[in-house]
Design a protein around this motif. Structure first.
Motif, PDB file in Angstrom:
ATOM      1  N   ILE A 169       0.912  -1.199  -0.138  1.00  0.00           N
ATOM      2  CA  ILE A 169       0.096  -0.078   0.048  1.00  0.00           C
ATOM      3  C   ILE A 169       0.867   1.194   0.203  1.00  0.00           C
ATOM      4  CG2 ILE A 169      -1.719   1.603   1.337  1.00  0.00           C
ATOM      5  CD1 ILE A 169      -2.945  -1.245   2.314  1.00  0.00           C
ATOM      6  N   CYS A 170       1.977   1.071   0.692  1.00  0.00           N
ATOM      7  CA  CYS A 170       2.942   2.334   0.708  1.00  0.00           C
ATOM      8  C   CYS A 170       3.605   2.467  -0.640  1.00  0.00           C
ATOM      9  CB  CYS A 170       3.935   2.366   1.826  1.00  0.00           C
ATOM     10  SG  CYS A 170       3.251   2.405   3.255  1.00  0.00           S
ATOM     11  N   GLY A 221       1.107   4.271  -2.627  1.00  0.00           N
ATOM     12  CA  GLY A 221       1.443   5.741  -2.354  1.00  0.00           C
ATOM     13  C   GLY A 221       2.505   6.415  -2.952  1.00  0.00           C
ATOM     14  N   GLN A 256       2.206   9.562  -5.697  1.00  0.00           N
ATOM     15  CA  GLN A 256       2.945  10.605  -5.370  1.00  0.00           C
ATOM     16  C   GLN A 256       3.898  10.977  -6.588  1.00  0.00           C
ATOM     17  OE1 GLN A 256       4.858  10.711  -1.587  1.00  0.00           O
ATOM     18  NE2 GLN A 256       6.224  12.342  -2.040  1.00  0.00           N
ATOM     19  N   SER A 289      -0.707  15.753   0.165  1.00  0.00           N
ATOM     20  CA  SER A 289      -2.133  15.904   0.101  1.00  0.00           C
ATOM     21  C   SER A 289      -2.898  15.348  -1.106  1.00  0.00           C
ATOM     22  CB  SER A 289      -2.479  17.289   0.146  1.00  0.00           C
ATOM     23  OG  SER A 289      -2.264  17.905   1.482  1.00  0.00           O
ATOM     24  N   VAL A 333      -2.626  11.481  -0.460  1.00  0.00           N
ATOM     25  CA  VAL A 333      -3.320  11.011   0.716  1.00  0.00           C
ATOM     26  C   VAL A 333      -4.786  10.828   0.310  1.00  0.00           C
ATOM     27  CG1 VAL A 333      -4.151  11.699   2.990  1.00  0.00           C
ATOM     28  CG2 VAL A 333      -1.782  11.472   2.520  1.00  0.00           C
ATOM     29  N   ALA A 334      -5.530  11.926  -0.481  1.00  0.00           N
ATOM     30  CA  ALA A 334      -6.746  11.880  -0.723  1.00  0.00           C
ATOM     31  C   ALA A 334      -6.996  10.869  -1.693  1.00  0.00           C
ATOM     32  CB  ALA A 334      -6.980  13.342  -1.592  1.00  0.00           C
ATOM     33  N   LEU A 358      -5.593   7.742  -1.919  1.00  0.00           N
ATOM     34  CA  LEU A 358      -5.647   6.615  -1.105  1.00  0.00           C
ATOM     35  C   LEU A 358      -7.003   6.523  -0.192  1.00  0.00           C
ATOM     36  CD1 LEU A 358      -2.042   6.307   0.093  1.00  0.00           C
ATOM     37  CD2 LEU A 358      -3.226   4.797  -1.359  1.00  0.00           C
ATOM     38  N   ILE A 359      -7.392   7.612   0.002  1.00  0.00           N
ATOM     39  CA  ILE A 359      -8.576   7.575   0.896  1.00  0.00           C
ATOM     40  C   ILE A 359      -9.740   7.133  -0.010  1.00  0.00           C
ATOM     41  CG2 ILE A 359     -10.157   9.238   1.971  1.00  0.00           C
ATOM     42  CD1 ILE A 359      -8.085  10.592   3.360  1.00  0.00           C
ATOM     43  N   ILE A 360      -9.842   7.969  -1.169  1.00  0.00           N
ATOM     44  CA  ILE A 360     -11.072   7.683  -2.161  1.00  0.00           C
ATOM     45  C   ILE A 360     -10.887   6.110  -2.580  1.00  0.00           C
ATOM     46  CG2 ILE A 360     -11.879   7.984  -4.361  1.00  0.00           C
ATOM     47  CD1 ILE A 360     -11.032  10.594  -4.255  1.00  0.00           C
ATOM     48  N   VAL A 379     -12.482   4.184   0.423  1.00  0.00           N
ATOM     49  CA  VAL A 379     -13.851   4.547   0.623  1.00  0.00           C
ATOM     50  C   VAL A 379     -14.625   3.565  -0.490  1.00  0.00           C
ATOM     51  CG1 VAL A 379     -15.690   6.002   0.046  1.00  0.00           C
ATOM     52  CG2 VAL A 379     -13.792   6.686   1.637  1.00  0.00           C
ATOM     53  N   PRO A 420      -1.858   2.074   7.600  1.00  0.00           N
ATOM     54  CA  PRO A 420      -1.904   3.063   6.645  1.00  0.00           C
ATOM     55  C   PRO A 420      -3.192   4.069   6.613  1.00  0.00           C
ATOM     56  CG  PRO A 420      -1.254   1.099   5.522  1.00  0.00           C
ATOM     57  CD  PRO A 420      -1.865   0.724   6.882  1.00  0.00           C
ATOM     58  N   VAL A 421      -3.106   5.101   6.181  1.00  0.00           N
ATOM     59  CA  VAL A 421      -4.288   6.145   5.884  1.00  0.00           C
ATOM     60  C   VAL A 421      -5.370   5.678   5.418  1.00  0.00           C
ATOM     61  CG1 VAL A 421      -3.743   7.083   3.999  1.00  0.00           C
ATOM     62  CG2 VAL A 421      -4.835   8.346   5.711  1.00  0.00           C
ATOM     63  N   PHE A 432      -7.739   4.425   8.095  1.00  0.00           N
ATOM     64  CA  PHE A 432      -8.313   5.473   8.799  1.00  0.00           C
ATOM     65  C   PHE A 432      -9.557   5.796   7.971  1.00  0.00           C
ATOM     66  CE2 PHE A 432      -8.783   9.306  10.844  1.00  0.00           C
ATOM     67  CZ  PHE A 432      -9.066  10.506  10.466  1.00  0.00           C
ATOM     68  N   ALA A 433      -9.384   5.927   6.663  1.00  0.00           N
ATOM     69  CA  ALA A 433     -10.537   6.137   5.840  1.00  0.00           C
ATOM     70  C   ALA A 433     -11.944   5.025   5.859  1.00  0.00           C
ATOM     71  CB  ALA A 433     -10.075   6.166   4.510  1.00  0.00           C
ATOM     72  N   ALA A 442      10.485   2.522   0.531  1.00  0.00           N
ATOM     73  CA  ALA A 442       8.992   2.966   0.711  1.00  0.00           C
ATOM     74  C   ALA A 442       8.167   1.666   1.210  1.00  0.00           C
ATOM     75  CB  ALA A 442       8.216   3.595  -0.267  1.00  0.00           C
ATOM     76  N   ALA A 452       6.645   7.545   0.713  1.00  0.00           N
ATOM     77  CA  ALA A 452       5.293   7.310   1.164  1.00  0.00           C
ATOM     78  C   ALA A 452       5.514   6.074   2.221  1.00  0.00           C
ATOM     79  CB  ALA A 452       4.807   6.657  -0.170  1.00  0.00           C
ATOM     80  N   VAL A 472       2.505   7.477   4.362  1.00  0.00           N
ATOM     81  CA  VAL A 472       1.270   6.803   4.294  1.00  0.00           C
ATOM     82  C   VAL A 472       0.824   6.113   5.487  1.00  0.00           C
ATOM     83  CG1 VAL A 472       0.174   4.951   3.224  1.00  0.00           C
ATOM     84  CG2 VAL A 472       1.294   6.433   1.763  1.00  0.00           C
ATOM     85  N   PRO A 473       1.459   5.696   6.312  1.00  0.00           N
ATOM     86  CA  PRO A 473       1.058   5.222   7.591  1.00  0.00           C
ATOM     87  C   PRO A 473       0.450   6.323   8.513  1.00  0.00           C
ATOM     88  CG  PRO A 473       3.173   4.357   7.178  1.00  0.00           C
ATOM     89  CD  PRO A 473       2.932   5.239   6.333  1.00  0.00           C
ATOM     90  N   ILE A 474      -0.232   5.746   9.402  1.00  0.00           N
ATOM     91  CA  ILE A 474      -1.100   6.783  10.163  1.00  0.00           C
ATOM     92  C   ILE A 474      -0.406   7.572  11.222  1.00  0.00           C
ATOM     93  CG2 ILE A 474      -1.465   5.154  12.313  1.00  0.00           C
ATOM     94  CD1 ILE A 474      -4.234   7.473  10.632  1.00  0.00           C
ATOM     95  N   ALA A 502      -6.451  18.162   4.613  1.00  0.00           N
ATOM     96  CA  ALA A 502      -7.036  17.396   3.247  1.00  0.00           C
ATOM     97  C   ALA A 502      -7.261  16.008   3.371  1.00  0.00           C
ATOM     98  CB  ALA A 502      -5.743  17.400   2.243  1.00  0.00           C
ATOM     99  N   ALA A 525     -11.195  14.919   3.162  1.00  0.00           N
ATOM    100  CA  ALA A 525     -11.474  13.860   2.056  1.00  0.00           C
ATOM    101  C   ALA A 525     -12.163  12.428   2.739  1.00  0.00           C
ATOM    102  CB  ALA A 525     -10.113  13.516   1.463  1.00  0.00           C
ATOM    103  N   ALA A 526     -11.775  12.473   3.899  1.00  0.00           N
ATOM    104  CA  ALA A 526     -12.259  10.904   4.715  1.00  0.00           C
ATOM    105  C   ALA A 526     -13.907  11.416   4.619  1.00  0.00           C
ATOM    106  CB  ALA A 526     -11.578  10.600   5.871  1.00  0.00           C
TER     107      ALA A 526
END
Lengths: 166, 337, 116
Positions: free
Chosen positions: A48-49, A52, A56, A72, A75-76, A78-80, A83, A105-106, A109-110, C6, C57, C61-63, C96, C100-101
């Protein structure tokens, strides 16, 4: 009252202590395959990274952005993706295999926000979706914010300079 | 009725006149599929929310049981029911549809036998002639209320169990041919300090062992009296623990077959997503009212002791660091010659 | 190549999370909260930025990077506006991600039901 037992058998469910019971229960507990879980978390989390990183680089190349500017939108995106996968009902299947690989990974969170939003649609958009969206993600935001506050406070009190802003 | 310790021995022969089971798609893929009355092909049970789905299962099972008994719903004098939801709302709405005077009970996954024991008591004592006992559970309502949103990506440990999507109901009365409810043992709350809501089997095993021990002590029977003793949902982690506890306590369970509904309702080889096995109010209900009663009518089983086990935690109690109190209720079903 | 690092660093941070969940039996919420705080503290010591430069990344990317971004925001506003900046700047960089979330989760809830 304990059942009539064989002579000399002192075991009684009435007198079983929590300690004794836990050691009996431990024996029958299937062990988590920690090593296998770590390998899978490493591979999938790393992938996943990697994704990312690719996104990027793509933003930097296509839109002439610097690393800072590209983070930014990365991250957006990856969030999409997270989701969409959550909405398709597949994210939780990946997560059962990947464990921390999808949670850290983010995207995790999403997923926590999207899954809560979907689940509470039954209670309506205001009281359901709106009120419950941060059910799982809330702790992350709260603790992150409080930690950042204290770090900032330390810097302010000791008059430190950081190489933080570009 | 003779009272012995915590056991009721019914003298007036209350019977299960008819029963019905309605389940979801995953239970329909298990080994007992042909024993269920109706299998839905979608987890939503054709409803808009998971909560409506859980209610619909109980409404349908109760209606079906009434029809199978050759009755109308007006003839049902009392409905004893419960489920896992806060304020047992699924049973309440089903009771609204049924229209019978309602006794709501909460026993978590032990509700099937708790409600059946109470129904038998009402009929045996002459307090009623026809009582409906039933319960329901749904995988997604349980996940949503007790654990995480269903699409959340958390990794479940191998001790975790899978809540059955299904409802089972039985109609208790005196006039008919069904299996006799011979005796019932009411359990007491047992809590040996297990705090992990993903290891219900270990939390509930002491309650099962305590009730089984009490049953044999109160009645003076031996395990060999029964062809089969099943627990509700101890599954692959809890059943071996209960076996060890009973063996240490000197209860000779090796005289009979000792199994668990949570291990019967799913194909443990193919449906690996159920991890340790099935759980939920519906687990013991659908296996008992569907599969076990069928085997009794076919004379393959004559005397069965069903020990439904429940974990009485609340979503809050776990967050507040409390351990999980559990209970088990046992009902003995016997076919006459 | 940064791609390799990464993958490796990102993977290792996930392994730390996995160990927290499997060995220390922490819930996902406890694990993620701890990692976020760790990222914030690491950034406070000036250790997270070099990691991002090195692993790209794999660190962003990680939290954990969420924690570091919160600190970035607080500190850059601190420099600009003084003490008030600690509070006003926290969500500057992370806006952002959070926006986005929220937005996409809401849109998803408009269209889709959970599958169970």
């Amino acid at each position: 009252m304990p059942a009539s037992t064989k002579k000399g058998n002192k075991f009684s469910l009435d007198n079983l202590s929590s300690q004794e019971y836990k050691s009996i229960a431990q024996k029958h507990e299937p062990k988590r395959s920690i090593f296998k879980n770590c390998i899978l978390a490493f591979l999938i989390g790393g992938a996943i990274c990697l994704l990312g990183q690719a996104i990027q680089q793509a933003f930097m190349a296509l839109f002439d952005m610097s690393t800072q500017e590209a983070s930014s939108p990365t991250v957006a995106v990856l969030i999409i993706i997270s989701v969409i996968l959550t909405s398709c009902g597949v994210y939780d299947k990946f997560a059962q295999v990947a464990g921390a690989g999808t949670a850290v990974p983010v995207t995790g969170f999403a997923n926590s926000m999207c899954s809560a939003a979907l689940e509470h649609k039954a209670e309506g958009y205001v009281l359901g979706v709106g009120a419950n969206m941060f059910k799982l993600a809330g702790s992350v935001i709260v603790f992150g914010t409080v930690a950042a506050f204290f770090v900032g406070l330390v810097y302010a009190i000791f008059g430190l300079e950081g190489v933080h802003h570009q | 009725m003779r009272l012995k310790g915590q056991t009721w021995e019914f003298q007036a022969k209350p019977r299960i006149l008819a029963s019905a089971t309605v389940v979801g798609p995953e239970e329909g893929q298990g080994p007992l599929a042909s024993d269920f009355d109706y299998i839905y092909d979608n987890l939503e049970i054709n409803e808009k929310t998971w909560e409506k789905a859980e209610r619909k299962l109980l409404e349908q099972a109760s209606q079906l049981a009434v029809v199978k008994a050759g009755l109308t719903k007006e003839k049902i004098q009392f409905f004893v029911g419960g489920d896992l939801m806060n304020q047992i709302i699924s049973s309440t709405f089903a009771a609204r549809t049924l229209g019978a005077p309602y006794l709501g009970v909460f026993g978590a996954c032990s509700t099937s036998m708790e409600s059946l024991a109470l129904a038998a008591l009402l009929v045996d004592s002459g307090a009623a002639e026809l009582v409906l006992a039933g319960t329901t559970s749904h995988n997604c309502t349980a996940e949503k209320q007790f654990r995480y949103p269903t699409e959340y990506g958390s990794q479940k440990p191998p001790t975790a169990q899978y809540t059955v999507t299904g409802s089972g109901c039985g109609i208790v009365g005196k006039k008919g041919n069904g299996p006799v409810i011979a005796r019932a043992t009411i359990g007491r709350v047992m809590d040996l300090g297990i705090k992990d809501p993903f290891n219900m089997g270990a939390a509930m095993a002491p309650a099962a062992a305590d009730t089984i021990e009490a049953h044999f002590r109160d009645t003076g029977l031996t395990p060999g009296h029964y062809d089969l003793v099943v627990t509700g949902d101890l599954a692959s982690v809890g059943l071996p623990i209960a076996k060890e506890l009973l063996q240490k306590a000197g209860v000779r369970m090796e005289q009979t077959k000792f199994g668990d509904c949570g291990l019967m309702v799913y194909d443990m080889q193919k449906q690996t997503y159920v991890r340790a096995g099935g759980s939920g109010c519906g687990c013991s209900a659908v296996v008992t009212y569907g599969h076990l009663l069928k085997k009794m009518t076919n004379k393959e089983l004559k005397k069965v002791l069903v020990v439904a086990t429940g974990a009485l935690l609340s979503p809050l109690s776990y967050q507040q660091g409390e351990s999980i109190p559990c209970i088990a209720h046992a009902v003995a079903l016997e076919m006459e010659d | 190549m940064q791609f390799l690092w990464a993958f490796i660093i990102g993977g290792l941070i996930c392994v730390i999370g996995q160990i927290m969940m499997d060995v220390f039996k922490l819930t996902p919420a406890h694990t993620m909260s701890t990692l976020v705080v760790a990222g914030a503290v690491a950034d406070g010591f000036g250790l997270y930025d070099p990691l991002v430069k090195f692993a790209g990344a794999g660190a962003s990317v990680p939290i954990t990077s969420f924690g570091s971004s919160l600190v970035h925001g607080a500190l850059s506003e601190l420099q600009r506006d003084g003490w008030v900046g600690i509070v006003t700047g926290i969500f500057e960089v992370t806006s952002a991600g959070i926006s986005a979330a929220i937005i996409f989760s809401f849109l998803a809830a408009l269209i889709v039901r959970p599958r169970g």
